[in-house]
Design a protein around this motif. Structure first.
Motif, PDB file in Angstrom:
ATOM      1  N   VAL A  88       0.925  -1.156   0.080  1.00 34.33           N
ATOM      2  CA  VAL A  88      -0.022   0.077  -0.069  1.00 34.33           C
ATOM      3  C   VAL A  88       0.839   1.167   0.065  1.00 34.33           C
ATOM      4  O   VAL A  88       0.384   2.313  -0.800  1.00 34.33           O
ATOM      5  CB  VAL A  88      -1.042   0.023   1.301  1.00 34.33           C
ATOM      6  CG1 VAL A  88      -2.126   1.077   0.780  1.00 34.33           C
ATOM      7  CG2 VAL A  88      -1.379  -1.286   1.585  1.00 34.33           C
ATOM      8  N   GLY A  89       1.708   1.556   0.807  1.00 35.80           N
ATOM      9  CA  GLY A  89       2.474   2.503   0.767  1.00 35.80           C
ATOM     10  C   GLY A  89       1.925   3.612   1.533  1.00 35.80           C
ATOM     11  O   GLY A  89       2.123   4.674   1.154  1.00 35.80           O
ATOM     12  N   LEU A  90       0.943   3.439   2.364  1.00 39.19           N
ATOM     13  CA  LEU A  90       0.600   4.517   3.078  1.00 39.19           C
ATOM     14  C   LEU A  90       1.464   5.165   4.059  1.00 39.19           C
ATOM     15  O   LEU A  90       2.396   4.662   4.364  1.00 39.19           O
ATOM     16  CB  LEU A  90      -0.668   4.220   4.128  1.00 39.19           C
ATOM     17  CG  LEU A  90      -1.814   3.368   3.566  1.00 39.19           C
ATOM     18  CD1 LEU A  90      -2.950   3.068   4.418  1.00 39.19           C
ATOM     19  CD2 LEU A  90      -2.527   4.310   2.226  1.00 39.19           C
ATOM     20  N   LEU A  91       1.514   6.453   4.028  1.00 40.64           N
ATOM     21  CA  LEU A  91       2.274   7.114   5.137  1.00 40.64           C
ATOM     22  C   LEU A  91       2.008   6.757   6.376  1.00 40.64           C
ATOM     23  O   LEU A  91       1.072   7.303   7.145  1.00 40.64           O
ATOM     24  CB  LEU A  91       2.394   8.611   4.806  1.00 40.64           C
ATOM     25  CG  LEU A  91       2.645   8.902   3.487  1.00 40.64           C
ATOM     26  CD1 LEU A  91       2.893  10.345   3.085  1.00 40.64           C
ATOM     27  CD2 LEU A  91       3.688   8.171   2.799  1.00 40.64           C
ATOM     28  N   PRO A  92       2.963   6.194   6.991  1.00 47.83           N
ATOM     29  CA  PRO A  92       2.518   5.399   8.523  1.00 47.83           C
ATOM     30  C   PRO A  92       2.350   6.541   9.681  1.00 47.83           C
ATOM     31  O   PRO A  92       1.855   6.267  10.654  1.00 47.83           O
ATOM     32  CB  PRO A  92       3.853   4.727   8.802  1.00 47.83           C
ATOM     33  CG  PRO A  92       4.957   5.287   8.073  1.00 47.83           C
ATOM     34  CD  PRO A  92       4.231   5.698   6.896  1.00 47.83           C
ATOM     35  N   HIS A  93       3.070   7.914   9.191  1.00 52.22           N
ATOM     36  CA  HIS A  93       2.751   8.644  10.469  1.00 52.22           C
ATOM     37  C   HIS A  93       1.508   9.820  10.010  1.00 52.22           C
ATOM     38  O   HIS A  93       1.488  10.719  11.097  1.00 52.22           O
ATOM     39  CB  HIS A  93       4.230   9.903  10.464  1.00 52.22           C
ATOM     40  CG  HIS A  93       4.404  10.373   9.094  1.00 52.22           C
ATOM     41  ND1 HIS A  93       4.813   9.726   8.004  1.00 52.22           N
ATOM     42  CD2 HIS A  93       4.436  11.775   8.881  1.00 52.22           C
ATOM     43  CE1 HIS A  93       4.912  10.575   7.038  1.00 52.22           C
ATOM     44  NE2 HIS A  93       4.750  11.698   7.562  1.00 52.22           N
ATOM     45  N   LEU A 136      -4.339   5.961  12.796  1.00 53.62           N
ATOM     46  CA  LEU A 136      -3.220   5.626  12.027  1.00 53.62           C
ATOM     47  C   LEU A 136      -2.988   4.350  10.984  1.00 53.62           C
ATOM     48  O   LEU A 136      -3.839   3.490  11.572  1.00 53.62           O
ATOM     49  CB  LEU A 136      -2.001   5.849  12.904  1.00 53.62           C
ATOM     50  CG  LEU A 136      -1.551   7.300  13.166  1.00 53.62           C
ATOM     51  CD1 LEU A 136      -0.638   7.028  14.252  1.00 53.62           C
ATOM     52  CD2 LEU A 136      -1.101   7.986  12.193  1.00 53.62           C
ATOM     53  N   HIS A 138      -1.291   1.999  11.001  1.00 59.03           N
ATOM     54  CA  HIS A 138      -0.964   0.651  11.758  1.00 59.03           C
ATOM     55  C   HIS A 138      -2.076   0.239  12.539  1.00 59.03           C
ATOM     56  O   HIS A 138      -2.140  -0.928  12.928  1.00 59.03           O
ATOM     57  CB  HIS A 138       0.313   0.639  12.253  1.00 59.03           C
ATOM     58  CG  HIS A 138       0.534   1.591  13.518  1.00 59.03           C
ATOM     59  ND1 HIS A 138       0.722   3.003  13.488  1.00 59.03           N
ATOM     60  CD2 HIS A 138       0.314   1.238  14.806  1.00 59.03           C
ATOM     61  CE1 HIS A 138       0.435   3.361  14.724  1.00 59.03           C
ATOM     62  NE2 HIS A 138       0.349   2.341  15.402  1.00 59.03           N
ATOM     63  N   LYS A 139      -3.078   0.913  12.814  1.00 59.40           N
ATOM     64  CA  LYS A 139      -4.253   0.701  13.611  1.00 59.40           C
ATOM     65  C   LYS A 139      -5.497   0.004  12.822  1.00 59.40           C
ATOM     66  O   LYS A 139      -6.584  -0.329  13.265  1.00 59.40           O
ATOM     67  CB  LYS A 139      -4.783   1.704  14.365  1.00 59.40           C
ATOM     68  CG  LYS A 139      -3.576   2.435  15.288  1.00 59.40           C
ATOM     69  CD  LYS A 139      -3.837   1.703  16.648  1.00 59.40           C
ATOM     70  CE  LYS A 139      -2.801   1.927  17.615  1.00 59.40           C
ATOM     71  NZ  LYS A 139      -3.001   3.658  18.099  1.00 59.40           N
TER      72      LYS A 139
END
Lengths: 242, 327, 212
Positions: A88-93, A136, A138-139
């Motif tokens: 996916v490459g979502l921006l984790p922050h 976020l 990762h949740k």
């Protein structure tokens, strides 16, 4: 050429003197979903990266919306193309809402407009704004992340979507659901889609046409139906995976 | 508690006590190591952990070797405290100490400015308390040296501290921490000579005061009178004409047992008496510190030079062992 | 005199030196950040700069502080004696962890994230500002924390060049061989290091997106 959304014309690509791709000649009309099917290392991802000018061909051209990628400002080109990749490459922050609203923000849309667009898109991919906007990445579950990835790719309403095995990392049930929804969405929004996968089933579910890529060349091109009935030994080999 | 070992610590960089601290835990080990394996003709020579002491230790060691002894070198052993304890325990037979350091740091006696009296006091207490003997002073006094740039001294025509007093109101002083803290340091100097500096001294590392003086950042510093840098940086030592600084004469200290058992040791050490004046010590320090020469080589060349000169003198003095052994 | 008696009797002095110490560390770390972060970004962009920049920063680390002061005394503008020289030396010592961690933080960003960001049409500046720097922040802060804690320790040698700080007690104590005086410098410095370490660790956790 004018009516093709994307066209490969005599396209070749080599890296460090090693031939990787081509020569390719391939036209993708607007609104079509073309699936690039192949094993890893066959050159499918390279084709995607040639389309959004992350790579520039070492021979021939790639035309996008009638203009060679050599002549596009790469930033402008990429903002006209939605891009969904492996992992996916979502921006984790950044929150879900900020991830989805990223390209509109880069395009300097007003905050209001971005907010409305984000709500619309999250709704479109089946994630209620109230529950998801502030989270976020990762949740989220794997499937939810993929939905956010698709929503983000659609944010600035680009005419073209490039998908690089976006559903590779989710469980089979979620995967089937995502594929069905994605197909309907792409049709409804009339997007030109180039979708990379190594999964034959996925290819046949999603594609208007399927291109089998082997060693940097298109060895078969046709509808899912043609694919099912082809005599081509390479196609037959892939079919056994069904 | 301004320490027994404290007030006499000799000046910053070469302070005998300074580097002793980290070695304290090693001391019992050192003392427990015992006298094992020392043959009858082997002598143990130690030194403190700064250039001058190491050089003097090497000179003493080579002098003893020239007199036929085997020498076990324990140079760079540690600070005053370590060397002194090792002597008391019989682990070391000879090392070079400074009278002033012994007087104030080891014995804790009040400051005395007469060199002969200091020498006499430390020798008699050392003999009586620990059976240690001070042999003849080597000939130089490593005390605080008030230093200025040579060009300033020449321009102002000054050579003494009294002569410098009228000019000091234009000078920025730069001193090491030890000089600022010690009884025989800054305060007494100002009181004795009546210096009035226009500002508080820049207090910094002793070694850096030399650079700061040479670079014109400060105008007067308190260095060590035998430091090789004095020549190298073209500095001038202003004479202590009111004899404010107590004497720090260097002399070998040796265990009296050794002297009794092997009298030639006494002769060998006595032959070094008076052979190293201030200029010589500065030159030797400089050869090692500034010119990066090897300590052994510098010591050998010094003793070689002494041999030629000593032979002539020996005729008159009659008792010096040097020439005899070299033959 | 015991350590506690000494500190109690000289508490004004101890306090003054502690503040002086903090100012030295604060200014030097701040300057090191201002120099080190751009350099770290620079070497993440140019492989050609990497070896020389890290090499030079490394060399600074290996120069003994007194030797560095010696070199700096004759240098105009940054040298001389006093706080300025000490701060210059402290900055040079603090650079390496800051440059290295900025670089490592940026280079350590997940390639998939970088690829996605580029694919979305981010310019180089946007990629840096919106993706790489925010994601590198935890690692960068860890570098700044290391630099600060080391700085508290190294700042004690500022006293060697007449720049004050808690090192004054340490140098005086060594000159006097008085443990109480040495401790009056060493103990507050150690406490300062622990407190800054803890404080910056909290900031690090606050700013770390992973913890949200």
């Amino acid at each position: 050429m004018a009516q093709a959304a994307i066209a490969f014309t005599g396209t070749r690509f080599a890296h460090d003197g090693r031939h990787i791709l081509g020569p390719l000649d391939l036209m993708i009309p607007p609104g079509e979903t073309l699936v690039l099917l192949g094993k890893s290392g066959s050159g499918k991802t390279t084709m995607l990266r040639l389309i959004n000018a992350l790579l520039i061909p070492t021979g021939g051209e790639v035309f996008v919306l009638g203009r060679s990628t050599r002549d596009w400002d790469p930033v402008r080109l990429r903002r006209s193309i939605g891009y969904v990749i492996q992992e996916v490459g979502l921006l984790p922050h950044l929150s879900v809402a900020r991830n989805v609203g990223l390209v509109p923000a880069l395009e300097r849309w007003s905050a209001d407009r971005i907010e409305r667009r984000v709500a619309e898109l999250l709704d479109l991919v089946g994630l209620p704004v109230r529950d998801f906007a502030a989270r976020l990445p990762h949740k989220l579950s794997g499937g939810q992340r993929q939905r956010v990835g698709v929503a983000r790719a659609l944010a600035a309403d680009p005419p073209i979507l490039l998908c690089d095995e976006p559903f590779g990392a989710v469980d089979p049930v979620t995967r089937a659901e995502l594929q069905r929804e994605f197909r309907d969405l792409a049709k409804r929004l009339r997007k030109t889609v180039v979708f990379v996968t190594h999964d034959v089933r996925e290819a046949l579910v999603l594609g208007d046409r399927v291109a089998l890529i082997e060693a940097g060349l298109v060895s078969f091109l046709g509808s899912p139906n043609d694919f099912r009935h082809s005599d081509d030994p390479a196609v037959a080999a892939f079919r056994t995976l069904l | 508690m301004r320490g027994r070992w404290g007030s006499g610590g000799k000046r910053g960089r070469r302070s005998p006590t300074r580097l002793a601290l980290p070695h304290l835990p090693l001391l019992p080990l050192l003392l427990a190591a015992g006298a094992c394996g020392r043959g009858d003709d082997t002598l143990t020579v130690a030194s403190k952990n700064f250039t001058e002491s190491v050089l003097l230790g090497e000179i003493v060691a080579q002098q003893l070797e020239r007199h036929g002894f085997h020498v076990d070198r324990r140079l760079n052993l540690g600070g005053t405290f370590i060397c002194h304890e090792a002597m008391k325990a019989g682990q070391v037979d000879v090392y070079v100490e400074y009278t002033g350091t012994a007087h104030s740091a080891i014995l804790g006696l009040p400051t005395v400015r007469d060199p002969a009296r200091v020498r006499q006091e430390v020798d008699s207490i050392y003999r009586e308390r620990w059976g240690l003997v001070w042999t003849a002073p080597l000939g130089f006094n490593n005390t605080f040296a008030m230093l200025v740039r040579r060009e300033d001294a020449r321009r102002l025509g000054i050579s003494t501290l009294s002569g410098a007093v009228p000019h000091a109101s234009d000078w920025r002083p730069g001193f090491g921490y030890e000089f600022m803290q010690r009884e025989d340091g800054y305060r007494g100097l100002v009181d004795t000579y009546g210096f009035s500096f226009p500002m508080q001294p820049a207090v910094m590392d002793l070694g850096l005061t030399y650079r700061a003086l040479a670079e014109g950042q400060v105008d007067i510093i308190a260095g060590n009178s035998t430091d090789g840098q004095i020549q190298a940086l073209e500095l001038v030592h202003l004479r202590d004409d009111k004899e404010y600084f107590p004497p720090y004469e260097a002399a070998p200290v040796v265990r009296s047992q050794v002297l009794t058992a092997r009298p030639q040791v006494g002769a060998a050490l006595a032959a070094l008496g008076g052979t190293i004046d201030q200029e010589t010590m500065r030159r030797l320090n400089r050869l090692v510190d500034v010119d990066r020469r090897d300590v052994k080589e510098v010591a050998r060349e010094f003793l070689d030079g002494l041999g030629h000169r000593g032979r002539g003198e020996e005729e008159e003095m009659g008792e010096v062992g040097e020439g005899r052994v070299r033959r | 005199m015991s350590f506690f008696e000494f500190v109690l009797q000289n508490r004004g002095d101890v306090w003054f030196r502690t503040v002086e110490h903090l100012v030295l560390v604060g200014i030097s770390t701040g300057a090191a950040i201002a120099i080190g972060v751009p350099l770290g970004i620079g070497i993440s962009r140019s492989a050609r700069l990497r070896a020389p920049v890290l090499g030079v920063a490394n060399v600074f680390q290996t120069i003994p502080s007194l030797a560095l002061f010696g070199f700096l005394i004759p240098v105009p503008f940054v040298g001389g004696i006093g706080a300025r020289t000490a701060i210059v030396a402290l900055v040079l010592y603090a650079l390496l962890p800051i440059i290295r961690n900025t670089y490592a933080g940026i280079v350590g960003v997940d390639p998939a994230v970088r690829e996605a960001a580029r694919g979305m049409g981010m310019t180089d500046a946007e990629l840096l500002r919106l993706v790489e720097l925010p994601l590198a922040v935890p690692v960068m802060l860890a570098g700044i924390r290391v630099a600060t804690v080391i700085g508290v320790g190294i700042a004690t040698i500022a006293a060697a060049i007449g720049a004050g700080g808690l090192g004054v007690f340490i140098f005086q104590g060594v000159a006097l061989v008085d443990h109480a005086v040495i401790l009056a410098g060493a103990v507050p410095a150690a406490l300062l290091a622990l407190m800054l370490d803890g404080g910056l660790h909290l900031v690090e956790r606050k700013l770390d997106w992973r913890a949200r």
